[in-house]
Design a protein around this motif. Sequence first.
Motif, PDB file in Angstrom:
ATOM      1  N   TYR A 630     -63.469  25.749  69.625  1.00  0.00           N
ATOM      2  CA  TYR A 630     -62.849  24.839  70.598  1.00  0.00           C
ATOM      3  C   TYR A 630     -63.147  25.291  72.020  1.00  0.00           C
ATOM      4  O   TYR A 630     -63.469  24.459  72.878  1.00  0.00           O
ATOM      5  CB  TYR A 630     -61.340  24.794  70.364  1.00  0.00           C
ATOM      6  CG  TYR A 630     -60.603  24.101  71.490  1.00  0.00           C
ATOM      7  CD1 TYR A 630     -60.625  22.704  71.604  1.00  0.00           C
ATOM      8  CD2 TYR A 630     -59.902  24.829  72.443  1.00  0.00           C
ATOM      9  CE1 TYR A 630     -59.966  22.064  72.645  1.00  0.00           C
ATOM     10  CE2 TYR A 630     -59.248  24.201  73.478  1.00  0.00           C
ATOM     11  CZ  TYR A 630     -59.273  22.813  73.585  1.00  0.00           C
ATOM     12  OH  TYR A 630     -58.630  22.188  74.626  1.00  0.00           O
ATOM     13  N   ASP A 668     -61.485  30.803  80.139  1.00  0.00           N
ATOM     14  CA  ASP A 668     -61.918  29.396  80.257  1.00  0.00           C
ATOM     15  C   ASP A 668     -60.709  28.483  80.405  1.00  0.00           C
ATOM     16  O   ASP A 668     -59.642  28.756  79.846  1.00  0.00           O
ATOM     17  CB  ASP A 668     -62.745  29.023  79.016  1.00  0.00           C
ATOM     18  CG  ASP A 668     -63.472  27.700  79.203  1.00  0.00           C
ATOM     19  OD1 ASP A 668     -62.834  26.660  78.929  1.00  0.00           O
ATOM     20  OD2 ASP A 668     -64.637  27.743  79.628  1.00  0.00           O
ATOM     21  N   HIS A 669     -60.892  27.323  81.131  1.00  0.00           N
ATOM     22  CA  HIS A 669     -59.771  26.405  81.383  1.00  0.00           C
ATOM     23  C   HIS A 669     -59.326  25.718  80.113  1.00  0.00           C
ATOM     24  O   HIS A 669     -58.235  25.159  80.038  1.00  0.00           O
ATOM     25  CB  HIS A 669     -60.189  25.373  82.447  1.00  0.00           C
ATOM     26  CG  HIS A 669     -61.263  24.441  81.964  1.00  0.00           C
ATOM     27  ND1 HIS A 669     -61.003  23.264  81.302  1.00  0.00           N
ATOM     28  CD2 HIS A 669     -62.620  24.527  82.030  1.00  0.00           C
ATOM     29  CE1 HIS A 669     -62.139  22.660  80.986  1.00  0.00           C
ATOM     30  NE2 HIS A 669     -63.147  23.425  81.437  1.00  0.00           N
ATOM     31  N   ARG A 670     -60.179  25.750  79.081  1.00  0.00           N
ATOM     32  CA  ARG A 670     -59.808  25.118  77.835  1.00  0.00           C
ATOM     33  C   ARG A 670     -58.620  25.828  77.172  1.00  0.00           C
ATOM     34  O   ARG A 670     -57.908  25.219  76.377  1.00  0.00           O
ATOM     35  CB  ARG A 670     -60.993  25.117  76.884  1.00  0.00           C
ATOM     36  CG  ARG A 670     -62.103  24.132  77.309  1.00  0.00           C
ATOM     37  CD  ARG A 670     -63.272  24.228  76.327  1.00  0.00           C
ATOM     38  NE  ARG A 670     -64.269  23.222  76.626  1.00  0.00           N
ATOM     39  CZ  ARG A 670     -64.273  21.978  76.103  1.00  0.00           C
ATOM     40  NH1 ARG A 670     -63.317  21.650  75.267  1.00  0.00           N
ATOM     41  NH2 ARG A 670     -65.207  21.116  76.413  1.00  0.00           N
ATOM     42  N   GLU A 672     -55.895  26.893  78.678  1.00  0.00           N
ATOM     43  CA  GLU A 672     -54.686  26.263  79.211  1.00  0.00           C
ATOM     44  C   GLU A 672     -54.516  24.871  78.604  1.00  0.00           C
ATOM     45  O   GLU A 672     -53.397  24.466  78.266  1.00  0.00           O
ATOM     46  CB  GLU A 672     -54.789  26.167  80.737  1.00  0.00           C
ATOM     47  CG  GLU A 672     -53.538  25.609  81.377  1.00  0.00           C
ATOM     48  CD  GLU A 672     -53.621  25.615  82.892  1.00  0.00           C
ATOM     49  OE1 GLU A 672     -52.652  25.154  83.534  1.00  0.00           O
ATOM     50  OE2 GLU A 672     -54.632  26.107  83.446  1.00  0.00           O
ATOM     51  N   ASP A 673     -55.625  24.133  78.468  1.00  0.00           N
ATOM     52  CA  ASP A 673     -55.541  22.792  77.860  1.00  0.00           C
ATOM     53  C   ASP A 673     -55.047  22.902  76.421  1.00  0.00           C
ATOM     54  O   ASP A 673     -54.258  22.072  75.953  1.00  0.00           O
ATOM     55  CB  ASP A 673     -56.915  22.115  77.885  1.00  0.00           C
ATOM     56  CG  ASP A 673     -57.395  21.864  79.315  1.00  0.00           C
ATOM     57  OD1 ASP A 673     -56.530  21.847  80.212  1.00  0.00           O
ATOM     58  OD2 ASP A 673     -58.621  21.719  79.517  1.00  0.00           O
ATOM     59  N   MET A 674     -55.518  23.958  75.720  1.00  0.00           N
ATOM     60  CA  MET A 674     -55.114  24.123  74.334  1.00  0.00           C
ATOM     61  C   MET A 674     -53.616  24.367  74.231  1.00  0.00           C
ATOM     62  O   MET A 674     -52.933  23.760  73.397  1.00  0.00           O
ATOM     63  CB  MET A 674     -55.886  25.304  73.716  1.00  0.00           C
ATOM     64  CG  MET A 674     -55.523  25.557  72.263  1.00  0.00           C
ATOM     65  SD  MET A 674     -56.370  27.014  71.577  1.00  0.00           S
ATOM     66  CE  MET A 674     -55.636  28.308  72.520  1.00  0.00           C
ATOM     67  N   THR A 676     -51.320  23.544  76.370  1.00  0.00           N
ATOM     68  CA  THR A 676     -50.603  22.320  76.778  1.00  0.00           C
ATOM     69  C   THR A 676     -50.524  21.347  75.608  1.00  0.00           C
ATOM     70  O   THR A 676     -49.477  20.762  75.319  1.00  0.00           O
ATOM     71  CB  THR A 676     -51.315  21.669  77.975  1.00  0.00           C
ATOM     72  OG1 THR A 676     -51.377  22.604  79.050  1.00  0.00           O
ATOM     73  CG2 THR A 676     -50.578  20.427  78.432  1.00  0.00           C
ATOM     74  N   TRP A 677     -51.632  21.197  74.915  1.00  0.00           N
ATOM     75  CA  TRP A 677     -51.644  20.274  73.762  1.00  0.00           C
ATOM     76  C   TRP A 677     -50.753  20.800  72.646  1.00  0.00           C
ATOM     77  O   TRP A 677     -49.998  20.042  72.023  1.00  0.00           O
ATOM     78  CB  TRP A 677     -53.089  20.135  73.261  1.00  0.00           C
ATOM     79  CG  TRP A 677     -53.207  19.076  72.207  1.00  0.00           C
ATOM     80  CD1 TRP A 677     -53.412  17.749  72.364  1.00  0.00           C
ATOM     81  CD2 TRP A 677     -53.100  19.326  70.802  1.00  0.00           C
ATOM     82  NE1 TRP A 677     -53.467  17.088  71.162  1.00  0.00           N
ATOM     83  CE2 TRP A 677     -53.260  18.060  70.174  1.00  0.00           C
ATOM     84  CE3 TRP A 677     -52.897  20.439  70.016  1.00  0.00           C
ATOM     85  CZ2 TRP A 677     -53.210  17.912  68.789  1.00  0.00           C
ATOM     86  CZ3 TRP A 677     -52.854  20.284  68.651  1.00  0.00           C
ATOM     87  CH2 TRP A 677     -53.010  19.045  68.035  1.00  0.00           C
ATOM     88  N   ASN A 680     -47.092  20.264  73.229  1.00  0.00           N
ATOM     89  CA  ASN A 680     -46.714  18.856  73.058  1.00  0.00           C
ATOM     90  C   ASN A 680     -46.610  18.468  71.584  1.00  0.00           C
ATOM     91  O   ASN A 680     -45.911  17.511  71.244  1.00  0.00           O
ATOM     92  CB  ASN A 680     -47.725  17.947  73.750  1.00  0.00           C
ATOM     93  CG  ASN A 680     -47.669  18.107  75.268  1.00  0.00           C
ATOM     94  OD1 ASN A 680     -46.614  18.412  75.824  1.00  0.00           O
ATOM     95  ND2 ASN A 680     -48.799  17.910  75.930  1.00  0.00           N
TER      96      ASN A 680
END
Length: 796
Positions: A630, A668-670, A672-674, A676-677, A680
């Motif tokens: 990912y 990597d910024h992913r 933080e995205d991971m 966050t998801w 949720n």
Amino acid sequence: MEEPITNNSKSELWSLSLRDLFYKYVRFLPIFVLSVSVALFGAYAYLRYATPIYSTTGTLIIKSEQKGGRGDKFDDIFGGGKSQNIQSEIEILKSRGLMSRVVQKQKLQYSYFVKGKIKTINIYKYGPFLVDAVQLTDSLRPFTLKIKFANDQEFKVNDDKTLVPFGKFFKNPFGTFRLIRNSQAGIAKDYSINYQPTASAASVYAAAVQVAPKTAGTGILNIGMQSAHPNLGADIINQLMDEYGDYTKELKNKTADQMIVFIDNRLMVIKGELDSVQDKMLRYSQENNLIDIDAQSSAYFGNISEADKSINEQQLQIMIAEGIESYLKNKKNEFDQVVVPSSFSLSDATLNGLIGGYNQLQLKRQQLLDGNVPDANPIVLETNNQIEKVRQSILENLANIKRSYNKTIDFIEKRGSLSEAQLKIIPYKSKVYFELKRQVENKQALVNILEAKREETAISRASTIADVQIVERAYVSAVPVKPNRRSIQLMAILLGLAIPALFVFAGEVLNDKVSSRFDIEKITTAPILGEVGHSFADKSLIVNKTTRSMVAEQFRIVRSNLQYVLHKTDKSVILVTSTFSGEGKSFISTNMASVMALAGKKTILLEFDIRKPKVLAGLGMPKGPGITNYLVGKSGLEELIKPVDGQENLFVLGCGPIPPNPSELLLDHRVEDMFTWLRNNYDVIIVDTAPVGMVSDAMTLSKFADCTLYIVRQGHTFKKQVVLIDEFYQEKKLPKVSIIINDVKMKAGYGYYGYGRYGYGYGYGYGSYYEEETPPQSRLEKMLGRLNPMNWIRKK
């Protein structure tokens, strides 16, 4: 809500420490019992075969002779009346010289031993025989005679096979000896006689004698000794006191003898000097005619006075004679009618007769003239002629008298002059005479003093008594002072307890790894969320709906405590890390995710230890694409997340292929995205990350976490690593750090853990509360388990 977990009172910690000590050491009770038993057996063997030591004591008084201020110079010179120095007397009592006399009197050069099966016993003089040495080859050389009895009457000496009966002399390289039988003692088989020179024996026994004042400042001394035979010490001390008394008498007599010899020598010298001075005085008296100077001086003074008186008398006689002579020579008085006095007291018979005849002729002539006879009458003329002849005779006689008196005066004057001369030289003679007389008197006085002192010393020597009074003789004690049975047994018990305790304590001191909760609490104030015991299961996931094991319940306790850390956060991210690899981080992460899922929360377990992933392997799931796929943008999260079989609400996101640059990948910024998801879509996110003490992955991921579970493994994590935990907690480098103690075992001897602090254990009588896990045991563990008193308590 976090305060009750983080802060614990000191009293609680100390209470835990004392209880920990109890459980630490009580587990080794069989070893302690075995050690004490061995020590007591050793003490028994020591007491059985150790040589007993007997103590005995005697008391004596050293009397000090004090002189009462006479100022006797003679005693000052020769040391008479000098008070005793107690310390000096103590040294004399401990001297080898005095002990040599004891050794010779008691024949302590020979020591007698009987040989037993294990030990050799000193029988002193109370064996079946005594040795009589007729001649020693070398008295300064020690030797040993080994006596082996063939029967009650005959024996062999050393390697000689000849049988020797009692009383018969036998000869060997050491000298000529015989054994004298003591019928009061029985005969064993083997004996030995050790000989040592008198000086050597005296050194040994003198070193063993202890002398000390009974009371400070007094002359009362206690003399003690410890020996291998009760009679030996008593005999030595009693003989020592006797010899000391004899020694003081000999010392006094020696002093008296020296004084007498000195006096005799001095008397010989002084009497010789006295005789010499007396002879000189006698010769001087004879040469100078000195008998009695005072009487002689008086006589000389008398002679001078008598001479003067005699001279005056003689001169008076001469004057009388001259008066008569002048009268007779005067022509006017030729036929004077005055009668010439009869010599005016001149003591000369002839003169007095002539004067008497002269006076008669004058009277006759006067009668003739008075009868008117003329002057020319022949009778008158005849008378005149007669008068003239008598007058001439008187004058001639007076001249003779005067010459006689003058001679007498000359003689008296010479004699007076001689007396006066003698009187003048008497002072010079008397000076020499009196000097000689003084020498004679001094020598005679010194002779008198020495003779008197000699008699006094001889009388004193004849009445000499010792300066020692024996107050109490040494007695024979039948009770040994060494070894002390009670002390040896007590020491054995203490030693039996101390040796295993020392090993346990040494193991603890040398153990630099965490052994108990208390080890952590001493170093850091970070809260301890719970303790997880050792699991004997073959798989990592041990928490499910049906398990009621102690370890599973401990995870449930940790879940309950976790709410005080998260403060009822709806969506929580829990970071799980440790200091180093092997501390059970993946095991804790897996079961924490399972226990959270059992609470009805949708839980996902992230295998973020992308360097050394173990989660999927522990769950028995195959490896495949995961987080790294990912992060590099090759896959989506939905397709990577997998549910865990048999576990509701539990999902896992594997690591994926191990990348060459994991640290940079996590930036990597992913990422933080991971998160966050995941927040949720899931209620609880468990992040199994790499050890924070080895790499920085956990520090990088900590910004996404709500709390940190820091894993400490008992017996594996070093104590110094707990300092790192405290640093993270105090400086808040990791969010809300809480500690979980993993792999807690009863083997460490720290009781049983559970909620709060206690409650964990295996088979401690909890009935149906937990499913008991039975660990595999070795034979030694089974034996120790049977001896463990805690198992006895549980059975009761």
